[in-house]
Design a protein around this motif. Structure first.
Motif, PDB file in Angstrom:
ATOM      1  N   ILE A 194       0.820  -1.216   0.000  1.00 27.44           N
ATOM      2  CA  ILE A 194       0.000   0.000   0.000  1.00 27.44           C
ATOM      3  C   ILE A 194       0.853   1.264   0.000  1.00 27.44           C
ATOM      4  N   PHE A 195       1.763   1.388   0.974  1.00 27.64           N
ATOM      5  CA  PHE A 195       2.404   2.679   1.215  1.00 27.64           C
ATOM      6  C   PHE A 195       3.289   3.153   0.069  1.00 27.64           C
ATOM      7  N   ALA A 196       4.218   2.318  -0.397  1.00 30.05           N
ATOM      8  CA  ALA A 196       5.132   2.793  -1.440  1.00 30.05           C
ATOM      9  C   ALA A 196       4.398   3.146  -2.739  1.00 30.05           C
ATOM     10  N   PRO A 197       3.529   2.267  -3.290  1.00 32.12           N
ATOM     11  CA  PRO A 197       2.797   2.648  -4.505  1.00 32.12           C
ATOM     12  C   PRO A 197       1.892   3.861  -4.301  1.00 32.12           C
ATOM     13  N   ALA A 198       1.238   3.943  -3.131  1.00 30.71           N
ATOM     14  CA  ALA A 198       0.338   5.067  -2.886  1.00 30.71           C
ATOM     15  C   ALA A 198       1.108   6.373  -2.747  1.00 30.71           C
ATOM     16  N   PHE A 199       2.247   6.355  -2.053  1.00 23.72           N
ATOM     17  CA  PHE A 199       3.069   7.569  -1.920  1.00 23.72           C
ATOM     18  C   PHE A 199       3.512   8.054  -3.292  1.00 23.72           C
ATOM     19  N   SER A 200       3.934   7.131  -4.126  1.00 22.67           N
ATOM     20  CA  SER A 200       4.410   7.494  -5.454  1.00 22.67           C
ATOM     21  C   SER A 200       3.279   8.058  -6.307  1.00 22.67           C
ATOM     22  N   THR A 201       2.127   7.408  -6.282  1.00 20.78           N
ATOM     23  CA  THR A 201       0.990   7.815  -7.096  1.00 20.78           C
ATOM     24  C   THR A 201       0.412   9.142  -6.630  1.00 20.78           C
ATOM     25  N   ALA A 202       0.442   9.384  -5.333  1.00 17.98           N
ATOM     26  CA  ALA A 202      -0.174  10.582  -4.774  1.00 17.98           C
ATOM     27  C   ALA A 202       0.522  11.866  -5.201  1.00 17.98           C
TER      28      ALA A 202
END
Length: 529
Positions: free
Chosen positions: A394-402
């Motif tokens: 969750i965290f790494a892909p979401a941080f990047s996408t955000a």
């Protein structure tokens, strides 16, 4: 960091491509290391102080009912001021807001460590939150523009996401060791050890970049957003210590949606909005913010309730309790970096977030099986490993996408939304689940007055009830991510030629696929040719 490293070309260079290759590549990772340390300090503080609270309570003689304000004061200031902190970075340059955040955070930490009264400690925690709101979006914003247009972007965000997700459990270890070996005050002093050298390196390494003409700050937007977020966090926190029917709780929880609705209406009409609404209306970024908020709400329950379970039911020391979370951290770090560098380009963001929320729900369900006679190896460790995989997805892909696809001039406020989602989600989730825990304990105790070992059994019943609700939080995260995030995509990696073209057009988002065909990426990193 030299000017060429930020923008990709040196106006005085005869060969701009050569300038990118020789000057930008080496120092980009030094910037990542610097920003990782800054982010780690903010994340550590969320849990390192939690371990110190019992000792601080004994030293400063404050009540059990009051101790939650040591956590809440930080959360209120941090969560309500993040959007303003991100905007200040966009206007004045993120180098100086990062440094101001580091200096202010360290001074506030020193005041807290020297505190001789409860009031001074709470005031210091409030100052920490305020300067943290300046520091955190500056770090993520600098990361966004430093790796903008780079093929190393997924790897950088994988590392940064691992720090953001795993630093909390590291805080438990450090906090336990410092409290047990030295004093609870060192859980605050340690920030000086981190902040002072980080500030010196930042002064030498970073170059400040700000907009040529500063837009006026959107004061109505600042006030409505700050007060709305403050009321939201305060309302849930007050419900934990008083009740859902308390006047202050009701007023805060009614005022919050009114103020936040007013904020959205103001931003729609503002000439210079605090938060340009296109940042959150994008499905990719909006879905990422939602996933981060709900994951934060669910996972903070683990750190809170499992810490109590390990110490009170299993009899572990503070240091051993911190070490018990290390498997989660290790798995999270490996998963974050792996999905960002090897998996996301084949699956896209959505399947990873859906998998992460599924693993999170499974881990929370397994935690509901805990009993007073449970053991760490058989009943706690498997769930921590599963949760580590889930949070890494969750965290790494979401941080990047955000933060993907935003203009450089808006990177700070987009980054602030990431931290706002995580902080507000964690604060609301912790307060909500703590209230549920207290209710479940009281209810169980009332119906088992003369049962042997009732206190221990009632506490475990409270934990498992809270974990049951955490299952629901992750299920809600799965459903919302499935509805909001764009469908399965394969992000294209921008080439060197695209990076140079991007520099040539300033803030315009110009990308090329591997074959040289131009395309415009959406927030998932993909784009139609």
């Amino acid at each position: 960091m030299a000017e060429v490293e930020r923008h990709g070309t040196d106006p005085n260079a005869t060969n701009p491509t050569s300038a990118v290759l020789t000057d930008r590549e080496p120092n980009r990772w030094a910037v990542l290391a610097l920003l990782g340390v800054a982010q780690l300090m903010v994340v550590l503080d969320a849990t390192i102080v939690t371990i110190a609270i019992p000792s601080a309570q004994t030293a400063l003689h404050f009540s059990t009912e009051s101790r939650q304000w040591i956590v809440t004061a930080y959360a209120l200031a941090f969560g309500s001021l993040l959007l303003l902190g991100g905007k200040l970075g966009d206007l004045f340059g993120r180098k100086w807001t990062l440094i101001a955040g580091l200096v202010g955070f360290s001074i506030a930490s020193a005041i807290g460590g020297l505190a001789q009264s409860f009031g001074v400690l709470v005031a210091a925690r409030t100052l920490q939150g305020a300067f943290g709101a300046l520091l955190a979006p500056s770090a993520l914003g600098l990361l966004t523009v430093t790796f903008e247009g780079s093929s190393d972007r997924p790897k950088a965000f994988g590392i940064f996401g691992a720090i953001a997700g795993g630093g909390a459990s590291l805080g438990l270890i450090i906090g336990g060791a410092l409290t047990q070996v030295l004093s609870w005050r060192w859980c605050l002093y340690v920030n000086l050890v981190i902040a002072v050298p980080t500030t010196i390196v930042a002064l030498r390494l970073l170059v400040n970049h700000r907009v040529p003409e500063r837009d006026p700050i959107d004061i109505p937007g600042v006030l409505t957003s700050a007060l709305g977020l403050f009321a939201l966090v305060y309302g849930f926190s007050n419900a934990e210590t008083h009740s859902w029917g308390a006047t202050t709780t009701v007023v805060a929880l009614v005022a919050s949606p009114v103020l936040l609705t007013a904020f959205v209406l103001i931003e729609r009409r503002a000439k210079y909005p605090l938060l340009p609404l296109h940042i959150i209306w994008d499905r990719g970024r909006g879905g990422a913010y939602t996933a981060i908020a709900l994951a934060g709400a669910g996972v903070f329950a683990v750190f809170l309730f499992l810490t109590y379970f390990l110490q009170q039911q299993l009899g572990l020391s503070p240091v051993t309790t911190g070490l018990a979370f290390m498997p989660l951290t290790g798995v999270l770090v490996v998963t974050s970096t792996t999905v960002q560098t090897r998996v996301i380009q084949h699956t896209g963001v959505k399947p990873l977030v859906l998998a992460g929320t599924t693993f999170g729900a499974i881990a929370m369900f397994l935690f509901t099986r805990l009993t007073p006679g449970a053991s760490y190896a058989a009943n706690v460790l498997p769930s921590l490993l599963i949760l580590g995989v889930g949070m890494g997805c969750i965290f790494a892909p979401a941080f990047s996408t955000a933060t993907l696809g935003v203009q450089g001039s808006e990177a700070g406020v987009a980054s602030a939304m990431v931290n706002t989602s995580q902080q507000v989600g964690g604060s609301v989730g912790t307060s909500l689940l703590s209230t549920i825990f207290a209710s479940a304990v009281a209810s169980y105790a009332a119906s088992h007055l003369h049962t042997t070992g009732m206190a221990s059994t009632a506490a475990v019943h409270g934990y498992t009830t809270a974990f049951s609700w955490a299952v629901g939080i992750f299920v809600l995260g799965f459903l919302l991510a499935a509805m909001i995030l764009p469908g399965r995509v394969k992000p294209r990696v921008p080439t060197m030629r695209a990076a140079l073209a991007r520099h040539a057009v300033g803030n315009c988002h110009h990308f090329e696929a591997a074959d040289g065909t131009p395309y415009e990426p959406d927030a998932t990193g993909a784009g139609a040719r």
